[in-house]
Scaffold this motif. Structure first.
Motif, PDB file in Angstrom:
ATOM      1  N   ASN A 252     -12.671   6.086   5.189  1.00 50.15           N
ATOM      2  CA  ASN A 252     -12.876   6.622   3.849  1.00 50.15           C
ATOM      3  C   ASN A 252     -13.949   5.816   3.133  1.00 50.15           C
ATOM      4  OD1 ASN A 252     -11.570   4.477   1.939  1.00 50.15           O
ATOM      5  ND2 ASN A 252     -10.106   4.720   3.601  1.00 50.15           N
ATOM      6  N   THR A 253     -14.483   6.378   2.047  1.00 47.61           N
ATOM      7  CA  THR A 253     -15.569   5.728   1.318  1.00 47.61           C
ATOM      8  C   THR A 253     -15.134   5.210  -0.047  1.00 47.61           C
ATOM      9  OG1 THR A 253     -16.240   7.872   0.405  1.00 47.61           O
ATOM     10  CG2 THR A 253     -17.293   7.172   2.453  1.00 47.61           C
ATOM     11  N   ILE A 254     -13.845   5.276  -0.356  1.00 47.66           N
ATOM     12  CA  ILE A 254     -13.356   4.801  -1.648  1.00 47.66           C
ATOM     13  C   ILE A 254     -13.433   3.274  -1.692  1.00 47.66           C
ATOM     14  CG2 ILE A 254     -11.366   4.659  -3.179  1.00 47.66           C
ATOM     15  CD1 ILE A 254     -10.436   7.332  -2.026  1.00 47.66           C
ATOM     16  N   LYS A 255     -14.131   2.735  -2.700  1.00 45.89           N
ATOM     17  CA  LYS A 255     -14.265   1.294  -2.830  1.00 45.89           C
ATOM     18  C   LYS A 255     -13.571   0.742  -4.073  1.00 45.89           C
ATOM     19  CE  LYS A 255     -18.422   0.554  -0.119  1.00 45.89           C
ATOM     20  NZ  LYS A 255     -19.759  -0.112  -0.064  1.00 45.89           N
ATOM     21  N   LYS A 256     -13.357   1.612  -5.046  1.00 47.89           N
ATOM     22  CA  LYS A 256     -12.763   1.155  -6.298  1.00 47.89           C
ATOM     23  C   LYS A 256     -11.695   2.148  -6.746  1.00 47.89           C
ATOM     24  CE  LYS A 256     -15.499  -0.598  -9.366  1.00 47.89           C
ATOM     25  NZ  LYS A 256     -16.508  -0.759 -10.444  1.00 47.89           N
ATOM     26  N   ILE A 257     -10.531   1.609  -7.150  1.00 44.82           N
ATOM     27  CA  ILE A 257      -9.440   2.445  -7.667  1.00 44.82           C
ATOM     28  C   ILE A 257      -9.133   1.992  -9.087  1.00 44.82           C
ATOM     29  CG2 ILE A 257      -7.004   3.063  -7.430  1.00 44.82           C
ATOM     30  CD1 ILE A 257      -7.270   2.587  -4.437  1.00 44.82           C
ATOM     31  N   GLU A 258      -9.109   2.929 -10.012  1.00 41.91           N
ATOM     32  CA  GLU A 258      -8.717   2.634 -11.384  1.00 41.91           C
ATOM     33  C   GLU A 258      -7.524   3.509 -11.742  1.00 41.91           C
ATOM     34  OE1 GLU A 258     -10.458   2.323 -15.938  1.00 41.91           O
ATOM     35  OE2 GLU A 258     -11.797   2.829 -14.282  1.00 41.91           O
ATOM     36  N   ILE A 259      -6.393   2.866 -12.005  1.00 41.67           N
ATOM     37  CA  ILE A 259      -5.158   3.580 -12.327  1.00 41.67           C
ATOM     38  C   ILE A 259      -5.025   3.643 -13.847  1.00 41.67           C
ATOM     39  CG2 ILE A 259      -2.653   3.584 -12.044  1.00 41.67           C
ATOM     40  CD1 ILE A 259      -3.151   1.792  -9.530  1.00 41.67           C
ATOM     41  N   LYS A 260      -4.785   4.832 -14.359  1.00 40.69           N
ATOM     42  CA  LYS A 260      -4.771   5.029 -15.804  1.00 40.69           C
ATOM     43  C   LYS A 260      -3.485   4.498 -16.442  1.00 40.69           C
ATOM     44  CE  LYS A 260      -8.749   7.110 -15.931  1.00 40.69           C
ATOM     45  NZ  LYS A 260      -9.929   6.438 -16.539  1.00 40.69           N
ATOM     46  N   GLN A 261      -3.604   4.083 -17.704  1.00 41.81           N
ATOM     47  CA  GLN A 261      -2.456   3.640 -18.479  1.00 41.81           C
ATOM     48  C   GLN A 261      -1.399   4.742 -18.533  1.00 41.81           C
ATOM     49  OE1 GLN A 261      -1.981   0.583 -19.883  1.00 41.81           O
ATOM     50  NE2 GLN A 261       0.055   1.230 -20.500  1.00 41.81           N
ATOM     51  N   GLY A 262      -0.147   4.356 -18.362  1.00 45.97           N
ATOM     52  CA  GLY A 262       0.952   5.313 -18.359  1.00 45.97           C
ATOM     53  C   GLY A 262       1.520   5.558 -16.973  1.00 45.97           C
ATOM     54  N   VAL A 263       0.700   5.331 -15.929  1.00 43.30           N
ATOM     55  CA  VAL A 263       1.189   5.462 -14.553  1.00 43.30           C
ATOM     56  C   VAL A 263       2.123   4.291 -14.260  1.00 43.30           C
ATOM     57  CG1 VAL A 263       0.550   5.470 -12.111  1.00 43.30           C
ATOM     58  CG2 VAL A 263      -0.855   6.712 -13.773  1.00 43.30           C
TER      59      VAL A 263
ATOM     60  N   LEU B 279      -6.287   3.181   3.028  1.00 39.98           N
ATOM     61  CA  LEU B 279      -7.631   3.008   2.479  1.00 39.98           C
ATOM     62  C   LEU B 279      -8.218   1.715   3.019  1.00 39.98           C
ATOM     63  CD1 LEU B 279      -6.879   4.078  -1.209  1.00 39.98           C
ATOM     64  CD2 LEU B 279      -7.716   5.494   0.675  1.00 39.98           C
ATOM     65  N   SER B 280      -9.327   1.819   3.734  1.00 39.52           N
ATOM     66  CA  SER B 280      -9.847   0.666   4.467  1.00 39.52           C
ATOM     67  C   SER B 280     -11.034  -0.021   3.803  1.00 39.52           C
ATOM     68  CB  SER B 280     -10.246   1.097   5.882  1.00 39.52           C
ATOM     69  OG  SER B 280     -11.206   2.134   5.832  1.00 39.52           O
ATOM     70  N   ASN B 281     -11.628   0.590   2.780  1.00 36.01           N
ATOM     71  CA  ASN B 281     -12.834   0.019   2.193  1.00 36.01           C
ATOM     72  C   ASN B 281     -12.661  -0.441   0.745  1.00 36.01           C
ATOM     73  OD1 ASN B 281     -14.595   0.471   4.460  1.00 36.01           O
ATOM     74  ND2 ASN B 281     -14.521   2.640   3.967  1.00 36.01           N
ATOM     75  N   VAL B 282     -11.437  -0.418   0.234  1.00 30.37           N
ATOM     76  CA  VAL B 282     -11.215  -0.737  -1.175  1.00 30.37           C
ATOM     77  C   VAL B 282     -11.536  -2.207  -1.455  1.00 30.37           C
ATOM     78  CG1 VAL B 282      -9.530  -0.805  -3.043  1.00 30.37           C
ATOM     79  CG2 VAL B 282      -9.469   1.056  -1.370  1.00 30.37           C
ATOM     80  N   GLU B 283     -12.356  -2.420  -2.489  1.00 24.95           N
ATOM     81  CA  GLU B 283     -12.721  -3.773  -2.886  1.00 24.95           C
ATOM     82  C   GLU B 283     -12.085  -4.191  -4.204  1.00 24.95           C
ATOM     83  OE1 GLU B 283     -16.935  -3.760  -2.984  1.00 24.95           O
ATOM     84  OE2 GLU B 283     -17.174  -3.554  -0.809  1.00 24.95           O
ATOM     85  N   GLU B 284     -11.775  -3.214  -5.057  1.00 25.12           N
ATOM     86  CA  GLU B 284     -11.215  -3.532  -6.363  1.00 25.12           C
ATOM     87  C   GLU B 284     -10.131  -2.529  -6.744  1.00 25.12           C
ATOM     88  OE1 GLU B 284     -14.433  -5.320  -9.264  1.00 25.12           O
ATOM     89  OE2 GLU B 284     -15.214  -3.492  -8.335  1.00 25.12           O
TER      90      GLU B 284
ATOM     91  N   GLU C 215      -3.606  -1.344   3.449  1.00 20.54           N
ATOM     92  CA  GLU C 215      -3.687  -2.114   4.695  1.00 20.54           C
ATOM     93  C   GLU C 215      -5.060  -1.932   5.340  1.00 20.54           C
ATOM     94  OE1 GLU C 215      -0.411  -1.162   7.179  1.00 20.54           O
ATOM     95  OE2 GLU C 215       1.026  -2.306   5.993  1.00 20.54           O
ATOM     96  N   GLY C 216      -5.690  -3.048   5.647  1.00 18.89           N
ATOM     97  CA  GLY C 216      -6.996  -3.007   6.284  1.00 18.89           C
ATOM     98  C   GLY C 216      -8.148  -2.968   5.305  1.00 18.89           C
ATOM     99  N   SER C 217      -7.868  -2.862   4.023  1.00 14.49           N
ATOM    100  CA  SER C 217      -8.944  -2.795   3.041  1.00 14.49           C
ATOM    101  C   SER C 217      -9.491  -4.186   2.748  1.00 14.49           C
ATOM    102  CB  SER C 217      -8.448  -2.162   1.743  1.00 14.49           C
ATOM    103  OG  SER C 217      -7.573  -3.055   1.086  1.00 14.49           O
ATOM    104  N   LYS C 218     -10.712  -4.224   2.202  1.00 14.33           N
ATOM    105  CA  LYS C 218     -11.313  -5.496   1.821  1.00 14.33           C
ATOM    106  C   LYS C 218     -10.497  -6.145   0.709  1.00 14.33           C
ATOM    107  CE  LYS C 218     -15.975  -4.008   3.105  1.00 14.33           C
ATOM    108  NZ  LYS C 218     -17.347  -3.717   2.618  1.00 14.33           N
ATOM    109  N   PHE C 219      -9.993  -5.316  -0.184  1.00 13.14           N
ATOM    110  CA  PHE C 219      -9.179  -5.831  -1.287  1.00 13.14           C
ATOM    111  C   PHE C 219      -7.963  -6.563  -0.747  1.00 13.14           C
ATOM    112  CE2 PHE C 219      -5.470  -5.271  -4.018  1.00 13.14           C
ATOM    113  CZ  PHE C 219      -5.915  -5.869  -5.178  1.00 13.14           C
ATOM    114  N   TYR C 220      -7.295  -5.939   0.234  1.00 10.71           N
ATOM    115  CA  TYR C 220      -6.056  -6.486   0.783  1.00 10.71           C
ATOM    116  C   TYR C 220      -6.293  -7.815   1.485  1.00 10.71           C
ATOM    117  CZ  TYR C 220      -1.546  -6.396   3.199  1.00 10.71           C
ATOM    118  OH  TYR C 220      -0.287  -6.687   3.657  1.00 10.71           O
ATOM    119  N   ASN C 221      -7.447  -7.957   2.117  1.00 10.61           N
ATOM    120  CA  ASN C 221      -7.694  -9.131   2.944  1.00 10.61           C
ATOM    121  C   ASN C 221      -8.554 -10.205   2.278  1.00 10.61           C
ATOM    122  OD1 ASN C 221      -6.369  -8.322   5.436  1.00 10.61           O
ATOM    123  ND2 ASN C 221      -7.876  -6.695   5.512  1.00 10.61           N
TER     124      ASN C 221
END
Length: 213
Positions: free
Chosen positions: A1-12, A23-28, A44-50
């Motif tokens: 996947n190409t997702i590198k950034k996840i932003e979770i909205k207030q209220g979740v 997700l293997s490419n997440v950095e933030e 698991e396996g993402s840059k963020f995780y490791n």
């Protein structure tokens, strides 16, 4: 996947993994104060995780106000960061050298298996701010001598009209382990289960809630 950034909205409040793609490419990951559970298996396996730079002192990972995961080589005493609202499921699992932990009053949720396998933990106090404790949260805590709880069982506010009334054994789980004593308890008036409570346990202090069936 190409997702590198996840932003979770207030209220979740909860982010779960469906058991499929990770997700293997997440950095933030940006998470709001409202978040009380994040399934780390999603990353698991993402840059963020490791990436060790995302771990406090290289040992404990926070996502927003969620204590997401501690590394197994965490040892000695640990104080959960003030402002933390939840301790994720499996967060301290198999931290066999953790001897004590301080939990601030900001925490409202302690997840399933969160301290499972913490075999050197001798005492723990769950503050009155906590309203839910997951099943088997203290499974395998074979050295536990003293525990202070805000209520008996899974959650605050259980009454005699509830079908499931959650015995003390609920937080110790149904899986056997060295040092666990098999105890049969009723899970409400019509259900009976065997739980494994640490044979080392000498003192249980309950500061609130109802002690029912």
């Amino acid at each position: 996947n190409t997702i590198k950034k996840i932003e979770i909205k207030q209220g979740v409040t909860i982010v779960k993994w469906d058991g499929g793609t990770t997700l293997s490419n997440v950095e933030e990951v940006f998470a709001p104060d409202s978040l009380v559970y994040f399934d780390m298996r999603l990353l698991e396996g993402s840059k963020f995780y490791n990436d060790s730079s995302n771990w406090e002192n290289g040992k404990v990972l926070y996502i927003g106000n969620l204590l997401a995961e501690a590394k197994e080589d965490l040892s000695g005493d640990y104080t959960v960061r003030e402002g933390t609202t939840a301790i994720n499921e499996n967060a301290f699992e198999d931290c066999v050298s953790l001897t004590s932990i301080t939990i601030p009053d900001s925490v409202i949720s302690v997840g399933e298996d969160s301290f499972s396998g913490c075999s050197s933990l001798t005492s723990i106090t769950i503050p009155d701010s906590v309203t839910s404790i997951g099943s088997s949260a203290f499974s395998g805590c074979s050295s536990l001598e003293n525990i202070t709880l805000p209520f008996v069982g899974a959650k605050a506010g259980v009454t005699s009209s509830d079908k499931y009334q959650y015995p003390l054994g609920y937080i110790f789980g149904e899986s056997s382990y060295a040092g666990g004593m098999e105890i049969g308890q009723y899970f409400g008036s019509d259900s009976y289960d065997n739980y494994y409570i640490p044979s080392s346990l000498r003192s249980v202090t309950v500061t609130g809630g109802n002690i029912l069936y």
